[in-house]
Design a protein around this motif. Structure first.
Motif, PDB file in Angstrom:
ATOM      1  N   LEU A 262      35.735   4.454  34.040  1.00 36.45           N
ATOM      2  CA  LEU A 262      34.562   5.111  33.365  1.00 36.45           C
ATOM      3  C   LEU A 262      34.838   6.847  33.452  1.00 36.45           C
ATOM      4  O   LEU A 262      34.616   7.466  32.237  1.00 36.45           O
ATOM      5  N   GLY A 263      35.387   7.548  34.477  1.00 38.53           N
ATOM      6  CA  GLY A 263      35.544   8.710  34.660  1.00 38.53           C
ATOM      7  C   GLY A 263      36.590   9.210  33.759  1.00 38.53           C
ATOM      8  O   GLY A 263      36.609  10.009  33.068  1.00 38.53           O
ATOM      9  N   GLN A 264      37.561   8.539  33.511  1.00 35.51           N
ATOM     10  CA  GLN A 264      38.692   8.936  32.265  1.00 35.51           C
ATOM     11  C   GLN A 264      38.202   9.009  31.075  1.00 35.51           C
ATOM     12  O   GLN A 264      38.383   9.623  30.338  1.00 35.51           O
ATOM     13  N   LYS A 265      37.287   7.837  30.546  1.00 34.25           N
ATOM     14  CA  LYS A 265      36.746   7.731  29.252  1.00 34.25           C
ATOM     15  C   LYS A 265      35.900   9.176  28.996  1.00 34.25           C
ATOM     16  O   LYS A 265      35.732   9.740  28.160  1.00 34.25           O
TER      17      LYS A 265
ATOM     18  N   ALA B  19      27.505  -2.167  25.891  1.00 31.68           N
ATOM     19  CA  ALA B  19      26.942  -0.818  25.618  1.00 31.68           C
ATOM     20  C   ALA B  19      27.648   0.418  26.484  1.00 31.68           C
ATOM     21  O   ALA B  19      27.428   0.554  27.465  1.00 31.68           O
ATOM     22  N   ASP B  20      28.562   1.194  25.531  1.00 33.80           N
ATOM     23  CA  ASP B  20      29.501   1.845  26.228  1.00 33.80           C
ATOM     24  C   ASP B  20      28.647   3.347  26.441  1.00 33.80           C
ATOM     25  O   ASP B  20      28.022   3.859  25.568  1.00 33.80           O
ATOM     26  N   MET B  21      28.695   3.615  27.668  1.00 32.22           N
ATOM     27  CA  MET B  21      27.892   4.946  28.096  1.00 32.22           C
ATOM     28  C   MET B  21      28.754   6.144  28.267  1.00 32.22           C
ATOM     29  O   MET B  21      28.362   7.032  28.652  1.00 32.22           O
ATOM     30  N   SER B  22      30.096   6.092  28.170  1.00 33.63           N
ATOM     31  CA  SER B  22      30.832   7.062  28.268  1.00 33.63           C
ATOM     32  C   SER B  22      30.468   8.365  27.468  1.00 33.63           C
ATOM     33  O   SER B  22      30.973   9.465  28.102  1.00 33.63           O
ATOM     34  N   LYS B  23      30.440   8.426  26.274  1.00 31.39           N
ATOM     35  CA  LYS B  23      30.179   9.534  25.466  1.00 31.39           C
ATOM     36  C   LYS B  23      28.870  10.016  25.920  1.00 31.39           C
ATOM     37  O   LYS B  23      28.659  11.283  25.944  1.00 31.39           O
ATOM     38  N   PHE B  24      27.828   9.314  26.256  1.00 27.71           N
ATOM     39  CA  PHE B  24      26.547   9.574  26.640  1.00 27.71           C
ATOM     40  C   PHE B  24      26.775  10.442  27.884  1.00 27.71           C
ATOM     41  O   PHE B  24      26.098  11.544  28.230  1.00 27.71           O
ATOM     42  N   LEU B  25      27.513   9.965  28.872  1.00 23.77           N
ATOM     43  CA  LEU B  25      27.763  10.729  30.380  1.00 23.77           C
ATOM     44  C   LEU B  25      28.376  11.848  29.845  1.00 23.77           C
ATOM     45  O   LEU B  25      28.054  12.903  30.590  1.00 23.77           O
ATOM     46  N   ALA B  26      29.512  11.925  29.242  1.00 22.15           N
ATOM     47  CA  ALA B  26      30.089  13.175  28.688  1.00 22.15           C
ATOM     48  C   ALA B  26      29.146  14.208  28.166  1.00 22.15           C
ATOM     49  O   ALA B  26      29.203  15.460  28.554  1.00 22.15           O
ATOM     50  N   LEU B  27      28.291  13.802  27.322  1.00 24.62           N
ATOM     51  CA  LEU B  27      27.141  14.772  26.773  1.00 24.62           C
ATOM     52  C   LEU B  27      26.312  15.438  27.924  1.00 24.62           C
ATOM     53  O   LEU B  27      25.961  16.653  27.857  1.00 24.62           O
ATOM     54  N   ILE B  28      25.862  14.481  28.938  1.00 27.86           N
ATOM     55  CA  ILE B  28      25.169  15.070  29.865  1.00 27.86           C
ATOM     56  C   ILE B  28      25.922  15.901  30.740  1.00 27.86           C
ATOM     57  O   ILE B  28      25.315  17.070  31.126  1.00 27.86           O
ATOM     58  N   ILE B  29      27.101  15.478  31.112  1.00 25.97           N
ATOM     59  CA  ILE B  29      27.878  16.516  31.649  1.00 25.97           C
ATOM     60  C   ILE B  29      28.271  17.970  31.375  1.00 25.97           C
ATOM     61  O   ILE B  29      27.994  19.077  31.696  1.00 25.97           O
ATOM     62  N   ASP B  30      28.349  17.827  29.791  1.00 25.65           N
ATOM     63  CA  ASP B  30      28.564  19.077  29.277  1.00 25.65           C
ATOM     64  C   ASP B  30      27.472  19.864  29.111  1.00 25.65           C
ATOM     65  O   ASP B  30      27.664  21.149  29.259  1.00 25.65           O
ATOM     66  N   SER B  31      26.457  19.168  29.023  1.00 24.92           N
ATOM     67  CA  SER B  31      25.027  20.232  28.840  1.00 24.92           C
ATOM     68  C   SER B  31      24.798  20.758  30.179  1.00 24.92           C
ATOM     69  O   SER B  31      24.447  22.018  30.173  1.00 24.92           O
ATOM     70  N   LEU B  32      24.814  19.854  31.251  1.00 27.97           N
ATOM     71  CA  LEU B  32      24.656  20.687  32.534  1.00 27.97           C
ATOM     72  C   LEU B  32      25.680  21.691  32.861  1.00 27.97           C
ATOM     73  O   LEU B  32      25.135  22.515  33.476  1.00 27.97           O
ATOM     74  N   ASN B  33      26.862  21.395  32.433  1.00 23.41           N
ATOM     75  CA  ASN B  33      27.956  22.556  33.102  1.00 23.41           C
ATOM     76  C   ASN B  33      27.347  23.730  32.128  1.00 23.41           C
ATOM     77  O   ASN B  33      27.859  24.820  32.796  1.00 23.41           O
ATOM     78  N   HIS B  34      26.909  23.735  30.870  1.00 23.13           N
ATOM     79  CA  HIS B  34      26.553  24.807  30.356  1.00 23.13           C
ATOM     80  C   HIS B  34      25.173  25.234  30.481  1.00 23.13           C
ATOM     81  O   HIS B  34      24.656  26.413  30.097  1.00 23.13           O
ATOM     82  N   ASP B  35      24.341  24.464  31.582  1.00 25.59           N
ATOM     83  CA  ASP B  35      22.969  24.916  31.886  1.00 25.59           C
ATOM     84  C   ASP B  35      22.264  25.022  30.479  1.00 25.59           C
ATOM     85  O   ASP B  35      21.414  25.812  30.277  1.00 25.59           O
ATOM     86  N   THR B  36      22.567  24.059  29.605  1.00 24.50           N
ATOM     87  CA  THR B  36      21.683  23.773  28.166  1.00 24.50           C
ATOM     88  C   THR B  36      20.458  22.951  28.534  1.00 24.50           C
ATOM     89  O   THR B  36      20.898  21.810  29.420  1.00 24.50           O
ATOM     90  N   PRO B  37      19.544  22.730  27.712  1.00 24.31           N
ATOM     91  CA  PRO B  37      18.420  21.770  27.976  1.00 24.31           C
ATOM     92  C   PRO B  37      19.153  20.717  27.434  1.00 24.31           C
ATOM     93  O   PRO B  37      19.979  20.479  26.569  1.00 24.31           O
ATOM     94  N   ILE B  38      18.691  19.563  28.293  1.00 24.66           N
ATOM     95  CA  ILE B  38      18.930  18.102  27.955  1.00 24.66           C
ATOM     96  C   ILE B  38      17.831  17.396  27.636  1.00 24.66           C
ATOM     97  O   ILE B  38      18.003  15.928  27.557  1.00 24.66           O
ATOM     98  N   GLY B  39      16.698  17.840  27.032  1.00 21.09           N
ATOM     99  CA  GLY B  39      15.705  17.061  26.699  1.00 21.09           C
ATOM    100  C   GLY B  39      16.141  16.101  25.572  1.00 21.09           C
ATOM    101  O   GLY B  39      15.403  15.108  25.672  1.00 21.09           O
TER     102      GLY B  39
END
Length: 391
Positions: A27-30, A351-371
């Motif tokens: 999952l981490g690689q994806k 239900a593949d969650m890797s793209k969803f997780l990537a979006l979460i990590i990318d958003s938090l890394n930028h300190d942008t809203p994740i609402g």
């Protein structure tokens, strides 16, 4: 990106690093591959800009490990510098497939073992990383989230322990009871739901499915899953039903009071398709009994949505119920370990969650809203509009 100013405004708070423990390497690689793709697209108009030299990398995975001694003891190791980074540590506490040797005996790793490895990597990083975030899809000890009589409060203790070690944010999915975050009310705790990914996977597998009040119904298998069923039924505009469990509280079997019967509350199911939604399948006893009762009430097809497919007592019973027509499809995520034989079953869809997780990590890394990430209502509505336009 439209212009350089916008790009500079969205640069991360620190260089990104992802420490995916062995329990969730795949999952981490994806997730890493998606983030690499996101950032290549974001910087394609500025390939030689000095200010983004550390932003666009071919790999964000940190080289980490938890080797063990012959006695079974272990240590956490980071084989590269993570000083000043925004570190995301990923762990799957339910990956029972991993083993280690203790005095010549082979042990399968338990959730306790995985949690200790998580703490070892955090310990190796504390004082070096700018920020430490933990991604624990299945929240450790989340089923022991409240105290009844004289019992331990394992989940609350684990959350407090992680914060004491310097963790800034804890990210999880479909916590058994999200109110456990009250144990750490002043710190970061985010609980995400895969409802959009469930519907996307279902409609791909069942393109002829009619999603309306006359043909579909959402079912909660017990009172604990009510909020999930209520949300999904409201977003889809369909009816909801609920089962509640009658238990024998005078007996304890395998740590729980056995279920005497499931009682149904809801409108007529005859001729409708049904979606049962819950956070996990453990042994599957409750889920299968509910599916059988739904079929016996005249339902057409029965689909199961579950975030974590643990299947602690194997797949034989699920095979039997599929052959008898009680279940038509089980959709679960890849957030926890899935046995290879499950992926071959005709009733299984991932239900593949890797793209969803990537979006979460990318958003938090930028300190942008994740609402928008946390509330998938708009995505589900867009998905349904696209599905209905094909008919």
């Amino acid at each position: 990106m439209a212009n350089i100013t916008l790009l500079e405004k969205t640069l991360p708070i620190a260089p990104l690093k992802i420490a995916a423990l062995d329990s969730c390497k795949e999952l981490g690689q994806k997730v890493n591959d998606y983030i690499v793709s996101f950032r290549q697209d974001a910087t394609k108009d500025f390939p030689n800009l000095a200010s983004i030299a550390n932003y666009k990398n071919p790999n964000y995975l940190a080289d980490c490990a938890c080797p063990r001694f012959g006695s079974g003891e272990a240590k956490g190791m980071l084989r590269e510098s993570i000083r000043g980074t925004d570190l995301f540590v990923m762990v799957d506490v339910c990956n029972y497939s991993m083993t280690y040797s203790v005095n010549g005996y082979e042990n399968h790793m338990s959730p306790d073992d995985h949690y200790q490895d998580l703490k070892r990597i955090i310990s190796a990083a504390t004082g070096k990383a700018k920020r430490i975030n933990v991604i624990m899809p299945f929240l450790y000890e989340s089923r022991q989230h409240k105290r009844t009589k004289r019992e331990s409060l394992d989940c609350a203790l684990a959350l407090e322990e992680l914060l004491a070690m310097g963790v800034s944010n804890i990210l999880t999915f479909d916590a058994h009871d999200p109110r456990v975050q009250n144990a750490i009310p002043l710190n970061g705790f985010d609980n995400f739901s895969p409802n959009y990914q469930f519907m996307k996977a279902l409609l791909r597998a069942e393109p002829d499915l009619d999603v309306d009040k006359d043909h579909l119904m959402i079912i909660s298998p017990d009172e604990g899953a009510m909020h999930r069923a209520v949300y999904l039924s409201n977003v889809l505009g369909v009816d909801m039903g609920m089962f509640y469990k009658r238990r024998d509280y005078s007996v304890v079997v395998n740590g729980k009071n056995p279920i005497v019967a499931h009682e149904f509350l809801g409108v007529d199911l005859k001729g409708k398709n049904a979606i049962i939604v819950d956070d996990m399948i453990s042994s599957g006893e409750s889920m299968l009994d509910v599916a059988k009762q739904i079929k016996e009430r005249g339902a057409n097809r029965v689909f199961v949505f579950t975030t974590f497919g643990l299947f602690t007592e194997g797949l034989a019973k699920f095979d039997e119920y599929y052959e008898k027509g009680f279940i038509d499809r089980i959709i679960t995520t890849n957030l926890t370990y899935l046995p290879p034989e499950l992926k071959e079953k005709p009733y299984f869809t991932c239900a593949d969650m890797s793209k969803f997780l990537a979006l979460i990590i990318d958003s938090l890394n930028h300190d942008t809203p994740i609402g928008t990430v946390m509330d998938p209502s708009e995505k589900i509505h867009a998905l349904m509009a696209k599905h209905n336009s094909r008919k």
